[in-house]
Design a protein around this motif. Structure first.
Motif, PDB file in Angstrom:
ATOM      1  N   PRO A   1      -3.609  36.813  60.074  1.00 34.14           N
ATOM      2  CA  PRO A   1      -4.195  37.281  61.338  1.00 34.14           C
ATOM      3  C   PRO A   1      -5.699  37.416  61.178  1.00 34.14           C
ATOM      4  CG  PRO A   1      -2.262  38.578  60.756  1.00 34.14           C
ATOM      5  CD  PRO A   1      -2.570  37.727  59.571  1.00 34.14           C
ATOM      6  N   THR A   2      -6.432  37.076  62.238  1.00 37.78           N
ATOM      7  CA  THR A   2      -7.885  36.993  62.129  1.00 37.78           C
ATOM      8  C   THR A   2      -8.570  37.672  63.309  1.00 37.78           C
ATOM      9  OG1 THR A   2      -7.705  34.898  60.931  1.00 37.78           O
ATOM     10  CG2 THR A   2      -9.835  35.407  61.929  1.00 37.78           C
ATOM     11  N   VAL A   3      -9.487  38.569  62.997  1.00 34.46           N
ATOM     12  CA  VAL A   3     -10.358  39.148  64.009  1.00 34.46           C
ATOM     13  C   VAL A   3     -11.586  38.253  64.133  1.00 34.46           C
ATOM     14  CG1 VAL A   3     -11.866  41.083  64.583  1.00 34.46           C
ATOM     15  CG2 VAL A   3      -9.592  41.529  63.647  1.00 34.46           C
ATOM     16  N   THR A   4     -11.847  37.767  65.328  1.00 35.04           N
ATOM     17  CA  THR A   4     -13.091  37.034  65.597  1.00 35.04           C
ATOM     18  C   THR A   4     -13.946  37.942  66.468  1.00 35.04           C
ATOM     19  OG1 THR A   4     -11.921  35.897  67.407  1.00 35.04           O
ATOM     20  CG2 THR A   4     -12.231  34.687  65.345  1.00 35.04           C
ATOM     21  N   THR A   5     -15.120  38.291  65.972  1.00 29.62           N
ATOM     22  CA  THR A   5     -15.971  39.245  66.682  1.00 29.62           C
ATOM     23  C   THR A   5     -16.502  38.645  67.979  1.00 29.62           C
ATOM     24  OG1 THR A   5     -17.989  38.560  65.568  1.00 29.62           O
ATOM     25  CG2 THR A   5     -16.657  40.264  64.483  1.00 29.62           C
ATOM     26  N   ILE A   6     -17.231  39.455  68.728  1.00 24.90           N
ATOM     27  CA  ILE A   6     -17.789  39.007  70.003  1.00 24.90           C
ATOM     28  C   ILE A   6     -18.645  37.757  69.806  1.00 24.90           C
ATOM     29  CG2 ILE A   6     -19.366  39.630  71.885  1.00 24.90           C
ATOM     30  CD1 ILE A   6     -18.395  42.561  71.418  1.00 24.90           C
ATOM     31  N   ASN A   7     -19.495  37.771  68.788  1.00 22.47           N
ATOM     32  CA  ASN A   7     -20.362  36.622  68.542  1.00 22.47           C
ATOM     33  C   ASN A   7     -19.639  35.466  67.878  1.00 22.47           C
ATOM     34  OD1 ASN A   7     -22.775  37.560  69.693  1.00 22.47           O
ATOM     35  ND2 ASN A   7     -23.237  38.789  67.896  1.00 22.47           N
ATOM     36  N   ALA A   8     -18.381  35.651  67.505  1.00 17.07           N
ATOM     37  CA  ALA A   8     -17.588  34.579  66.896  1.00 17.07           C
ATOM     38  C   ALA A   8     -16.511  34.064  67.835  1.00 17.07           C
ATOM     39  CB  ALA A   8     -16.960  35.065  65.591  1.00 17.07           C
ATOM     40  N   LYS A   9     -16.532  34.489  69.088  1.00 22.51           N
ATOM     41  CA  LYS A   9     -15.497  34.029  70.029  1.00 22.51           C
ATOM     42  C   LYS A   9     -15.477  32.504  70.097  1.00 22.51           C
ATOM     43  CE  LYS A   9     -14.632  37.726  73.345  1.00 22.51           C
ATOM     44  NZ  LYS A   9     -13.196  37.825  73.061  1.00 22.51           N
ATOM     45  N   GLY A  10     -14.280  31.945  70.146  1.00 21.60           N
ATOM     46  CA  GLY A  10     -14.122  30.499  70.227  1.00 21.60           C
ATOM     47  C   GLY A  10     -14.108  29.816  68.880  1.00 21.60           C
ATOM     48  N   LEU A  11     -14.325  30.558  67.805  1.00 23.01           N
ATOM     49  CA  LEU A  11     -14.406  29.958  66.478  1.00 23.01           C
ATOM     50  C   LEU A  11     -13.109  29.246  66.100  1.00 23.01           C
ATOM     51  CD1 LEU A  11     -16.447  29.780  64.120  1.00 23.01           C
ATOM     52  CD2 LEU A  11     -15.369  31.821  63.170  1.00 23.01           C
ATOM     53  N   LEU A  12     -11.968  29.811  66.479  1.00 25.46           N
ATOM     54  CA  LEU A  12     -10.673  29.207  66.168  1.00 25.46           C
ATOM     55  C   LEU A  12     -10.132  28.360  67.320  1.00 25.46           C
ATOM     56  CD1 LEU A  12      -8.881  32.204  64.377  1.00 25.46           C
ATOM     57  CD2 LEU A  12     -10.374  30.448  63.406  1.00 25.46           C
TER      58      LEU A  12
ATOM     59  N   ASN B   1     -10.898  42.677  69.030  1.00 26.48           N
ATOM     60  CA  ASN B   1     -10.163  43.879  69.421  1.00 26.48           C
ATOM     61  C   ASN B   1      -9.984  44.875  68.283  1.00 26.48           C
ATOM     62  OD1 ASN B   1      -9.444  43.151  72.243  1.00 26.48           O
ATOM     63  ND2 ASN B   1      -8.443  41.425  71.233  1.00 26.48           N
ATOM     64  N   ALA B   2     -10.922  44.861  67.336  1.00 28.26           N
ATOM     65  CA  ALA B   2     -10.774  45.694  66.148  1.00 28.26           C
ATOM     66  C   ALA B   2     -10.817  47.192  66.444  1.00 28.26           C
ATOM     67  CB  ALA B   2     -11.857  45.345  65.128  1.00 28.26           C
ATOM     68  N   ALA B   3     -11.327  47.586  67.607  1.00 33.23           N
ATOM     69  CA  ALA B   3     -11.399  49.013  67.939  1.00 33.23           C
ATOM     70  C   ALA B   3     -10.124  49.529  68.594  1.00 33.23           C
ATOM     71  CB  ALA B   3     -12.590  49.276  68.854  1.00 33.23           C
ATOM     72  N   LEU B   4      -9.166  48.637  68.893  1.00 36.87           N
ATOM     73  CA  LEU B   4      -7.942  49.046  69.579  1.00 36.87           C
ATOM     74  C   LEU B   4      -6.859  49.428  68.561  1.00 36.87           C
ATOM     75  CD1 LEU B   4      -7.864  46.461  72.499  1.00 36.87           C
ATOM     76  CD2 LEU B   4      -8.917  48.732  72.405  1.00 36.87           C
TER      77      LEU B   4
ATOM     78  N   ASN C   1     -15.162  41.229  76.509  1.00 38.09           N
ATOM     79  CA  ASN C   1     -15.165  41.235  75.051  1.00 38.09           C
ATOM     80  C   ASN C   1     -13.754  41.275  74.494  1.00 38.09           C
ATOM     81  OD1 ASN C   1     -17.966  41.247  75.065  1.00 38.09           O
ATOM     82  ND2 ASN C   1     -18.132  43.458  74.763  1.00 38.09           N
ATOM     83  N   HIS C   2     -12.847  41.878  75.225  1.00 38.34           N
ATOM     84  CA  HIS C   2     -11.457  41.968  74.797  1.00 38.34           C
ATOM     85  C   HIS C   2     -10.590  40.853  75.389  1.00 38.34           C
ATOM     86  CE1 HIS C   2     -12.043  45.949  72.966  1.00 38.34           C
ATOM     87  NE2 HIS C   2     -12.792  46.229  74.018  1.00 38.34           N
ATOM     88  N   LEU C   3     -10.890  40.458  76.633  1.00 34.58           N
ATOM     89  CA  LEU C   3      -9.988  39.559  77.356  1.00 34.58           C
ATOM     90  C   LEU C   3     -10.258  38.080  77.127  1.00 34.58           C
ATOM     91  CD1 LEU C   3     -10.001  41.329  80.857  1.00 34.58           C
ATOM     92  CD2 LEU C   3      -8.114  41.314  79.206  1.00 34.58           C
ATOM     93  N   VAL C   4     -11.507  37.704  76.936  1.00 36.62           N
ATOM     94  CA  VAL C   4     -11.895  36.292  77.008  1.00 36.62           C
ATOM     95  C   VAL C   4     -11.567  35.559  75.718  1.00 36.62           C
ATOM     96  CG1 VAL C   4     -13.861  34.729  77.170  1.00 36.62           C
ATOM     97  CG2 VAL C   4     -13.664  36.667  78.747  1.00 36.62           C
ATOM     98  N   SER C   5     -11.025  34.358  75.875  1.00 37.07           N
ATOM     99  CA  SER C   5     -10.835  33.423  74.771  1.00 37.07           C
ATOM    100  C   SER C   5     -11.530  32.125  75.159  1.00 37.07           C
ATOM    101  CB  SER C   5      -9.342  33.175  74.520  1.00 37.07           C
ATOM    102  OG  SER C   5      -9.147  32.266  73.456  1.00 37.07           O
ATOM    103  N   GLN C   6     -12.350  31.581  74.268  1.00 33.70           N
ATOM    104  CA  GLN C   6     -13.139  30.402  74.579  1.00 33.70           C
ATOM    105  C   GLN C   6     -12.713  29.202  73.723  1.00 33.70           C
ATOM    106  OE1 GLN C   6     -14.410  30.785  77.461  1.00 33.70           O
ATOM    107  NE2 GLN C   6     -16.631  30.670  77.137  1.00 33.70           N
TER     108      GLN C   6
END
Length: 541
Positions: A229-240, A251-254, A386-391
């Motif tokens: 499992p991988t957390v992709t931060t806000i600035n890393a969105k879309g990396l995967l 979503n690391a704060a949830l 920041n939580h909902l979007v996947s790019q």
């Protein structure tokens, strides 16, 4: 050739700079002599802070440094906020400014635009600040700047040129090719130890930050080999990629992600600060890593900040991931997809009351502008996004809610992104409070014919601060601010606008837009929320 002419020549011919952001002033007019007849595009924002935010957005969208030309004194104090945001997020930005004559520096004679020490003031928001004292050293100083951008942890660099040097004759180099800088690689022994720890892990977790955005393919390949499992931060969105089965998003704060992180036996964090605006946006100190922590970062100091590290590797994120991937010939099996799906199911983000108002907003954007770069200010839709979007790819989602957290970023940064990526649609996500900091940049969008969609969430003031005041028993003062008629203002700038009150109206506005210039879409937040509660509106086509 003069120093000013050589500057433009080196920027364009040696370092491939295609665009400059700046407002001409009496101290910088000689720079514009060097621009005349060149292929470099000059963009005139309406405020120096806007210039900095445009350069920031340009850099994030393109991966190339954004470059600004700024006047002495007030130009640089206006730039400082934008540089602070870029420094916090490690964004490459070159700020070239004028400064008073060499023989007057530090004398306090009341010269035009004079500061006691411009360089000292700006050094705190720059990787380095340099005062050019000899015009013939310009090529070397520029090389230093681009060495930071290409070989170290990037960020803003400031070069100030005394006004008496602009017209100084220079010994023109026959050629000054950009040096070939190879990326820093981690120690092989440390890399082998990291691979051993990851192979032995039973419940691994990967944390990928903005330092990885240049290497999406290798990041995805390694995560899949690790089955983690991988957390992709806000600035890393879309990396995967969009909706990857191992992507937990930012979503690391949830709670469900925090529990997974606390129980992970081996954690690998790459190109991430592990800072609170990515991992603790609820600001309660509740993100804990109890297992073995492996960190990879270009900055050795970053390896020991925020969390206790077991193994630290200094190296470029992409190259480190590539070399580490070579240690895994066969994919590991650790139920990574099942663990990720269970956490996402527990989060149930689309039905979370904190985000539900914005689910249809992002659904409409994904339907009508699926490839869009989403650029945000600090505003309610962005906090939810920041939580909902996947790019589908990196460099398609960024905002000012991370790190420095400035207001006024979204609109000018979106213009910079559009200049960098004319092949993609760009959406600026702004609020009625924050947009007032840089609303005048609509004029720049019209002038440059940039087809940015400006989505303005109008909730009548500073809603986030209102909630904080209410939660802490503080009277609401200074947050219920008077808003202008945004549609009238946009029309005055020559930008069409439309008011929408429901997802259906937003869909029509997006479907009918003419991509020949900017469009302002103002969302009446109160009406939008009311209509979401009405089943009739949700069934509209």
């Amino acid at each position: 050739m003069t120093c000013a002419e050589l500057l433009i020549r080196l920027l364009h011919e040696t370092y491939g700079v295609r665009a400059l952001f700046g407002i001409p002033g009496v101290h910088t007019v000689e720079l514009y002599r060097g621009l005349e007849g060149s292929d470099v595009q000059h963009v005139t924002p309406r405020h120096e802070q806007g210039a900095g935010f445009m350069a920031d957005g340009y850099a994030r969208a393109s991966g190339q440094p954004g470059v600004c030309l700024i006047i002495t004194g007030p130009g640089m104090t206006n730039m400082a906020t934008a540089m602070g945001q870029a420094l916090a997020d490690s964004i490459p930005m070159l700020v070239i400014s004028s400064v008073n004559r060499r023989d007057t520096l530090g004398l306090g004679q009341g010269r035009l635009h004079e500061l006691p020490s411009q360089q000292q003031m700006i050094s705190g928001v720059a990787r380095f600040s340099h005062t050019l004292l000899d015009a013939n050293t310009l090529p070397e100083v520029l090389a230093r700047a681009f060495a930071v951008f290409n070989g170290a942890r990037p960020g803003p660099v400031h070069i100030e040129i005394p006004i008496d040097l602009f017209n100084a004759p220079v010994n023109v180099p026959v050629s000054w090719p950009a040096p070939r800088l190879y990326r820093a690689a981690p120690d092989p022994e440390g890399l082998a130890e990291a691979a051993r720890l990851l192979k032995a892990a039973k419940q691994p977790l990967v944390l990928l930050g903005g330092g990885c955005v240049a290497s999406p393919e290798v990041a995805r390949a390694l995560v899949e080999k690790l089955d983690a499992p991988t957390v992709t931060t806000i600035n890393a969105k879309g990396l995967l990629g969009r909706d990857h089965p191992l992507d937990l998003g930012a979503n690391a704060a949830l709670p469900a992600v925090r529990e997974l992180a606390a129980n992970a036996d081996v954690i690998m964090a790459v190109g991430t600060e592990l800072g609170e605006t990515d991992y603790d946006v609820v600001f309660d100190g509740g993100f804990h890593l109890n297992g073995t922590l492996i960190r990879i970062d270009l900055d050795p100091e970053q390896l020991v900040r925020n969390q206790r590290v077991t193994l630290g590797l200094v190296g470029d994120a992409g190259l480190s991931l590539e070399l580490l991937l070579g240690h895994f010939s066969e994919p590991l099996q650790r139920d990574g997809k099942v663990r990720t799906a269970a956490v996402l199911s527990a989060l149930n983000l689309p039905n979370d009351p904190a985000f539900s108002d914005f689910v249809p907003l992002y659904a409409m954007l994904a339907e009508h502008l699926p490839e869009a770069i989403l650029v945000g200010d600090s505003t309610a839709p962005v906090y939810a996004g920041n939580h909902l979007v996947s790019q589908p790819a990196p460099r398609r989602y960024f905002n000012a809610s991370t790190g420095y957290g400035t207001l006024g970023y979204g609109l000018p940064a979106a213009l910079g992104a559009q200049l960098a990526r004319a092949d993609l649609p760009v959406v600026a996500l702004v609020g009625d409070g924050g947009v007032m900091f840089t609303l005048s940049e609509i004029a720049t969008a019209v002038e440059e014919r940039l087809p940015v969609v400006i989505v303005l969430w109008h909730n009548a003031g500073y809603e986030e601060i209102r909630r904080y005041m209410d939660a802490n028993g503080v009277a609401r003062l200074g947050v219920d601010i008077q808003a202008p008629n945004f549609l009238t203002l946009a029309e005055g700038f020559g930008c069409p606008g439309v008011l929408v009150e429901s997802p259906a109206e937003l869909a029509r506005a997006l479907a009918n837009r003419e991509a020949t210039g900017p469009l302002l879409i103002e969302i009446d937040a109160a009406a939008w929320q009311k209509n979401l509660m009405s089943p009739g509106d949700n069934n509209e086509e």
